[in-house]
Design a protein around this motif. Structure first.
Motif, PDB file in Angstrom:
ATOM      1  N   ARG A 126       0.934  -1.050   0.003  1.00  0.00           N
ATOM      2  CA  ARG A 126       0.059   0.063   0.113  1.00  0.00           C
ATOM      3  C   ARG A 126       0.882   1.226  -0.013  1.00  0.00           C
ATOM      4  N   ARG A 127       1.907   1.089   0.823  1.00  0.00           N
ATOM      5  CA  ARG A 127       3.003   2.588   0.750  1.00  0.00           C
ATOM      6  C   ARG A 127       3.398   2.733  -0.696  1.00  0.00           C
ATOM      7  N   LEU A 128       3.809   1.519  -1.254  1.00  0.00           N
ATOM      8  CA  LEU A 128       4.416   1.618  -2.827  1.00  0.00           C
ATOM      9  C   LEU A 128       3.632   2.342  -3.449  1.00  0.00           C
ATOM     10  N   ALA A 129       2.129   1.915  -3.472  1.00  0.00           N
ATOM     11  CA  ALA A 129       1.025   2.218  -4.431  1.00  0.00           C
ATOM     12  C   ALA A 129       1.057   3.723  -4.163  1.00  0.00           C
ATOM     13  N   ALA A 130       0.706   4.017  -2.954  1.00  0.00           N
ATOM     14  CA  ALA A 130       0.486   5.442  -2.600  1.00  0.00           C
ATOM     15  C   ALA A 130       1.832   6.365  -3.303  1.00  0.00           C
ATOM     16  N   ALA A 131       2.890   6.113  -3.133  1.00  0.00           N
ATOM     17  CA  ALA A 131       4.145   6.802  -3.493  1.00  0.00           C
ATOM     18  C   ALA A 131       4.054   6.865  -5.197  1.00  0.00           C
ATOM     19  N   ILE A 301       4.419   0.883 -11.554  1.00  0.00           N
ATOM     20  CA  ILE A 301       4.620   0.596 -10.383  1.00  0.00           C
ATOM     21  C   ILE A 301       3.057   0.200  -9.677  1.00  0.00           C
ATOM     22  N   GLU A 302       2.386   1.244 -10.045  1.00  0.00           N
ATOM     23  CA  GLU A 302       0.915   0.760  -9.530  1.00  0.00           C
ATOM     24  C   GLU A 302       0.361  -0.520 -10.158  1.00  0.00           C
ATOM     25  N   ALA A 303       0.942  -0.836 -11.164  1.00  0.00           N
ATOM     26  CA  ALA A 303       0.103  -2.149 -11.900  1.00  0.00           C
ATOM     27  C   ALA A 303       1.066  -3.280 -11.202  1.00  0.00           C
ATOM     28  N   PHE A 304       2.184  -3.084 -10.674  1.00  0.00           N
ATOM     29  CA  PHE A 304       2.959  -4.102  -9.924  1.00  0.00           C
ATOM     30  C   PHE A 304       1.847  -4.273  -8.302  1.00  0.00           C
ATOM     31  N   THR A 305       1.965  -3.291  -7.905  1.00  0.00           N
ATOM     32  CA  THR A 305       1.166  -3.241  -6.544  1.00  0.00           C
ATOM     33  C   THR A 305      -0.319  -3.794  -6.587  1.00  0.00           C
ATOM     34  N   HIS A 306      -0.999  -3.534  -7.702  1.00  0.00           N
ATOM     35  CA  HIS A 306      -2.298  -3.881  -7.913  1.00  0.00           C
ATOM     36  C   HIS A 306      -2.464  -5.672  -8.023  1.00  0.00           C
ATOM     37  N   ASP A 307      -1.214  -6.214  -8.325  1.00  0.00           N
ATOM     38  CA  ASP A 307      -1.264  -7.416  -8.632  1.00  0.00           C
ATOM     39  C   ASP A 307      -1.121  -8.155  -7.646  1.00  0.00           C
ATOM     40  N   PRO A 308      -2.043  -8.851  -6.867  1.00  0.00           N
ATOM     41  CA  PRO A 308      -1.922  -9.576  -5.554  1.00  0.00           C
ATOM     42  C   PRO A 308      -0.725 -10.697  -5.475  1.00  0.00           C
ATOM     43  N   ALA A 309      -0.541 -11.247  -6.760  1.00  0.00           N
ATOM     44  CA  ALA A 309       0.577 -12.272  -6.826  1.00  0.00           C
ATOM     45  C   ALA A 309       2.013 -11.813  -6.539  1.00  0.00           C
ATOM     46  N   ASN A 310       2.323 -10.627  -6.672  1.00  0.00           N
ATOM     47  CA  ASN A 310       3.643 -10.086  -6.610  1.00  0.00           C
ATOM     48  C   ASN A 310       4.047 -10.020  -5.028  1.00  0.00           C
ATOM     49  N   PRO A 312       6.908  -8.785  -2.025  1.00  0.00           N
ATOM     50  CA  PRO A 312       7.315  -7.719  -1.698  1.00  0.00           C
ATOM     51  C   PRO A 312       8.836  -7.796  -2.324  1.00  0.00           C
ATOM     52  N   TYR A 313       9.435  -8.966  -2.578  1.00  0.00           N
ATOM     53  CA  TYR A 313      10.699  -9.206  -3.298  1.00  0.00           C
ATOM     54  C   TYR A 313      10.464  -8.714  -4.588  1.00  0.00           C
ATOM     55  N   GLN A 314       9.398  -9.343  -5.148  1.00  0.00           N
ATOM     56  CA  GLN A 314       9.217  -8.970  -6.728  1.00  0.00           C
ATOM     57  C   GLN A 314       8.678  -7.397  -6.942  1.00  0.00           C
ATOM     58  N   LEU A 315       8.109  -6.806  -5.834  1.00  0.00           N
ATOM     59  CA  LEU A 315       7.927  -5.366  -6.030  1.00  0.00           C
ATOM     60  C   LEU A 315       8.947  -4.301  -6.107  1.00  0.00           C
ATOM     61  N   VAL A 316       9.977  -5.014  -5.255  1.00  0.00           N
ATOM     62  CA  VAL A 316      11.129  -4.115  -5.114  1.00  0.00           C
ATOM     63  C   VAL A 316      12.135  -4.325  -6.377  1.00  0.00           C
ATOM     64  N   VAL A 317      12.332  -5.486  -6.976  1.00  0.00           N
ATOM     65  CA  VAL A 317      13.038  -5.746  -8.094  1.00  0.00           C
ATOM     66  C   VAL A 317      12.478  -5.074  -9.064  1.00  0.00           C
ATOM     67  N   GLY A 318      11.203  -5.196  -9.539  1.00  0.00           N
ATOM     68  CA  GLY A 318      10.418  -4.803 -10.453  1.00  0.00           C
ATOM     69  C   GLY A 318      10.512  -3.353 -10.515  1.00  0.00           C
ATOM     70  N   SER A 319      10.278  -2.718  -9.355  1.00  0.00           N
ATOM     71  CA  SER A 319      10.152  -1.089  -9.131  1.00  0.00           C
ATOM     72  C   SER A 319      11.423  -0.621  -9.648  1.00  0.00           C
ATOM     73  N   ARG A 320      12.516  -1.166  -8.937  1.00  0.00           N
ATOM     74  CA  ARG A 320      13.869  -0.634  -9.083  1.00  0.00           C
ATOM     75  C   ARG A 320      14.449  -0.680 -10.721  1.00  0.00           C
ATOM     76  N   ARG A 321      13.888  -1.912 -11.332  1.00  0.00           N
ATOM     77  CA  ARG A 321      14.301  -1.976 -12.756  1.00  0.00           C
ATOM     78  C   ARG A 321      13.466  -0.711 -13.679  1.00  0.00           C
ATOM     79  N   ALA A 322      12.098  -0.552 -13.246  1.00  0.00           N
ATOM     80  CA  ALA A 322      11.637   0.567 -13.723  1.00  0.00           C
ATOM     81  C   ALA A 322      12.099   2.022 -13.483  1.00  0.00           C
ATOM     82  N   LEU A 323      12.489   2.128 -12.154  1.00  0.00           N
ATOM     83  CA  LEU A 323      13.373   3.445 -11.742  1.00  0.00           C
ATOM     84  C   LEU A 323      14.189   3.677 -12.589  1.00  0.00           C
TER      85      LEU A 323
END
Length: 375
Positions: A126-131, A301-310, A312-323
């Motif tokens: 939720r924090r990542l989605a808000a950011a 990143i919103e798309a990552f956070t809205h996918d419940p299958a991801n 926290p590890y995947q959220l970090v790796v995918g978001s950093r790649r996008a960043l």
């Protein structure tokens, strides 16, 4: 047959939980209510980690009260009454029946640390989605006086959230999210098209400036024809070939741009009528690219956070790649907005919030304020 709650049934218990974490929160709170000493085994969560105000109020009350003696608590539940009274100050709708239902739904109180870890993971999502949402809003908000600077700030804040999540859930190899990337937003902005045309015209009239504008790439343009013409200009400069509308037209023909709907006369007219300086219009084109990149990053990143299958590890790796993709555009923006180095002092870089004079703009009919220094 669907269940119909009775008029006196606890409303909190009757509402269907929107997410699985709701059940996890019930299990954790039930564990604390049944065995309050379990609170000492849990770290990483606070009241803000819970998805409902009622659960947050209960956790805050449990955390603020001294735990009772286990033997006394098993026979005299006065501590539960104190927890309920304290939590009701923030959530008046709480009832004693709901607290007892939490105790009943807890499968195994010793699993409280595992439940807390699940809640912590969902809170990170939720924090990542808000950011990400704040980044998208900043990139779109035309009312901001320093729009790029504000977007920089939101990007930094998002990076800080990612760093904190990575500390809590260190990523490991091979954990990229499988969430499809949302398509890049298509821009139909007449101002952007006009600025790109003015850039191409002024760059054709002043080709010596092109060599100093390596920070601008064809991908920064919103129209494919304009991107192709910029490639024509940079190619002619690299070959040390004379640059004028006719030579650009000839290069455009070799690149197949005339077959894409642009007629020779139209292209020659597009390259005529330079106004201002190439650097000014180039910065305008790059600024739009920066903001578009920030918007797309936020949506990814919103798309990552809205996918419940991801996880926290995947959220970090995918978001950093996008960043990282946006960081490359930020770097080019900083090169574009760096002041020339004085002969006697080190180079001074204009930051996102600096008030240094920007590039020269159009002539007096649509001129920028006089304080801006023309080239």
């Amino acid at each position: 047959m669907p269940h119909t709650p009775k008029p006196d049934e606890d409303a909190l218990d009757a509402v269907a939980p929107p997410h699985p974490v709701f059940h996890v929160e019930q299990a954790l709170l039930g564990a604390f209510l049944l065995e309050p000493q379990r609170l000492n085994e849990v770290t990483g969560v606070g009241p803000d980690a819970f998805s409902t105000a009622a659960h947050a109020a209960l956790f805050a009350a449990i955390s603020s009260l001294p735990a009772p003696d286990p033997a006394e608590h098993a026979t005299h539940p006065q501590w539960l009454d104190t927890v309920l009274a304290t939590a009701r100050e923030q959530a008046p709708g709480l009832t004693a029946a709901y607290l007892h239902s939490l105790i009943q739904v807890c499968p195994w109180p010793p699993h409280a640390p595992a439940y807390a870890r699940m809640i912590e993971a969902e809170h990170c999502r939720r924090r990542l989605a808000a950011a990400a949402q704040r980044l998208v809003q900043s990139a779109h908000d035309t009312s901001l006086p320093l729009r790029v600077a504000s977007t920089f700030d939101e990007t930094d804040a998002l990076g800080g959230v990612l760093d904190d999540i990575a500390t809590r859930f260190p990523p490991h190899a091979g954990s990229l999210p499988r969430t499809p990337t949302p398509p890049q937003a298509t821009t139909h902005d007449q101002d952007a098209l006009d600025e790109e045309r003015l850039l191409l015209a002024t760059a054709t009239a002043h080709p010596s400036s092109i060599e100093q504008m390596r920070w601008l790439t064809p991908g920064d343009f919103t129209h494919p024809l304009h991107a192709g013409l910029w490639q024509c200009l940079t190619t002619l400069i690299r070959r040390d070939t004379p640059v004028d509308p006719v030579t650009v037209l000839w290069e455009a023909q070799h690149r197949g741009l005339l077959g894409a709907g642009a007629q020779p006369r139209e292209l020659l007219e597009l390259l005529a009528g330079p106004v201002g300086s190439p650097e000014h219009w180039g910065e305008r084109v790059l600024q739009r690219s920066v903001l578009a990149g920030a918007h797309h990053l936020g949506r990814r990143i919103e798309a990552f956070t809205h996918d419940p299958a991801n996880t926290p590890y995947q959220l970090v790796v995918g978001s950093r790649r996008a960043l990282a993709d946006l960081t490359a555009v930020w770097t080019r923006w900083q090169h574009a907005t760096t002041e020339p180095a004085p002969t006697t002092r080190p180079a001074r870089t204009r930051t996102a919030t600096s008030t240094a004079a920007p590039r020269a703009g159009p002539p007096p009919t649509t001129a920028l304020p006089a304080a801006r220094t023309p080239r």
